[in-house]
Design an enzyme around this catalytic site. Structure first.
Site, mmCIF file in Angstrom:
data_model
loop_
_atom_site.group_PDB
_atom_site.id
_atom_site.type_symbol
_atom_site.label_atom_id
_atom_site.label_comp_id
_atom_site.label_asym_id
_atom_site.label_seq_id
_atom_site.Cartn_x
_atom_site.Cartn_y
_atom_site.Cartn_z
ATOM 1 N N SER A 35 0.796 -1.235 0.000
ATOM 2 C CA SER A 35 0.000 0.000 0.000
ATOM 3 C C SER A 35 0.821 1.274 0.000
ATOM 4 O O SER A 35 0.263 2.356 -0.209
ATOM 5 C CB SER A 35 -0.957 0.008 1.190
ATOM 6 O OG SER A 35 -2.048 -0.856 0.944
ATOM 7 N N LYS A 84 2.599 6.807 4.522
ATOM 8 C CA LYS A 84 1.733 5.689 4.138
ATOM 9 C C LYS A 84 2.350 4.395 4.629
ATOM 10 O O LYS A 84 3.548 4.143 4.437
ATOM 11 C CB LYS A 84 1.559 5.619 2.621
ATOM 12 C CG LYS A 84 0.444 4.665 2.196
ATOM 13 C CD LYS A 84 -0.909 5.287 2.460
ATOM 14 C CE LYS A 84 -2.041 4.263 2.418
ATOM 15 N NZ LYS A 84 -2.080 3.391 3.626
ATOM 16 N N THR A 85 1.527 3.575 5.255
ATOM 17 C CA THR A 85 1.946 2.233 5.651
ATOM 18 C C THR A 85 1.733 1.260 4.494
ATOM 19 O O THR A 85 1.006 1.541 3.537
ATOM 20 C CB THR A 85 1.134 1.747 6.854
ATOM 21 O OG1 THR A 85 -0.262 1.828 6.544
ATOM 22 C CG2 THR A 85 1.434 2.569 8.095
ATOM 23 N N GLY A 86 2.363 0.118 4.606
ATOM 24 C CA GLY A 86 2.169 -0.962 3.643
ATOM 25 C C GLY A 86 2.360 -2.300 4.321
ATOM 26 O O GLY A 86 3.131 -2.421 5.278
#
Length: 284
Positions: free
Chosen positions: A78, A218-220
């Site tokens: 993501s 943003k995390t992923g």
């Protein structure tokens, strides 16, 4: 919806960015690299199975934990919603952050995915089905072209029938060093994008803020059966006050043997490191 193709000026600008990661690597190799391993370990993460790169734009100083892993490519999961948001707005695949996507009634993994929501909501919630609606509007060829212009990892989207999966299961892959190079250009607004795209997209990426500072991120979470689970947190900090003002691009990834316990550590490591560098106030 009409698909807009990249302008020649964008292509020329993109060609100039081919060496971005190499330039960052050269800057990093000019002097011994300060270590961030203590910051990583303080959040109960093994420095040997993770990497953190922080780059201050003003003086090009770089801090790093686990340099060997920093150049290793992983699926962005993501975190790719950062370039995807930019590309979707730039090409006209979405009208902007306020475009509403109607839920199709199918129950999915996260409760907050299961409702109508805007494109901005989808970024913050990592609503996969919305981005899987948007990427076919753009098309594989245009996505590949734009990812190349942005110098985003290997820019590989695979065959046309993989247009809704390539950032989740591959073949798109990017290293922490490459993430930081891309994000530094985004923070500087030197990517080959229109002013409108920056003005609409960048506010969507705000993750937190305080007195004199704004954190974009943003995390992923790469989770594919039979493959190691990888967690990411990437973004940049704009700090106008405090003890160490400046703009800091960062990228962190880690192996996640126990995702339920490890997921919160992604952001925790970055905040700890920025605090240790005095770029953020110490956590209470």
């Amino acid at each position: 919806m009409q698909r807009l193709i990249a302008r020649p000026s964008h292509i020329a600008a993109g060609l100039l960015m081919v060496t971005v990661a190499a330039v960052l690597g050269a800057c990093m190799s000019m002097a011994p690299l300060p270590e961030l391993s203590a910051s990583v370990a303080a959040e109960d993460v093994d420095p040997a199975t993770s990497t953190l790169v922080i780059y201050r734009l003003e003086d090009e100083r770089t801090w790093i934990s686990n340099p060997a892993r920093a150049s290793e490519r992983f699926s962005p999961a993501s975190t790719s919603k950062i370039p995807h948001t930019l590309i979707a707005i730039e090409t006209g695949a979405v009208t902007g952050p306020d475009e509403v996507f109607k839920w199709d009634g199918q129950k999915r993994f996260m409760d907050n995915w299961n409702e109508d929501q805007t494109f901005a909501d989808a970024f913050k919630r990592s609503t996969v089905w919305i981005f899987q609606t948007v990427t076919p509007r753009i098309g594989s060829a245009v996505l590949h072209d734009w990812l190349q212009q942005l110098n985003y990892g290997n820019a590989d989207v695979g065959p046309a029938d993989n247009v809704t999966q390539y950032w989740l299961a591959g073949p798109l892959a990017i290293s922490a060093e490459e993430q930081v190079a891309f994000l530094a250009h985004l923070a500087r607004r030197t990517l080959p994008l229109s002013a409108r795209t920056y003005d609409l997209a960048v506010p969507v990426m705000v993750a937190d803020s305080g007195a004199g500072w704004t954190l974009y991120g943003k995390t992923g979470w790469h989770s594919v059966d039979g493959e190691p689970e990888i967690g990411w947190y990437v973004g940049w900090l704009e700090q106008t006050g405090g003890e160490a003002p400046g703009t800091y691009a960062f990228a962190f990834n880690m192996d996640m043997a126990a995702p339920d316990a490890d997921l919160p550590k992604r952001k925790g490591v970055v905040l700890r490191a920025l605090s240790d560098l005095r770029a953020l106030p110490a956590a209470n």
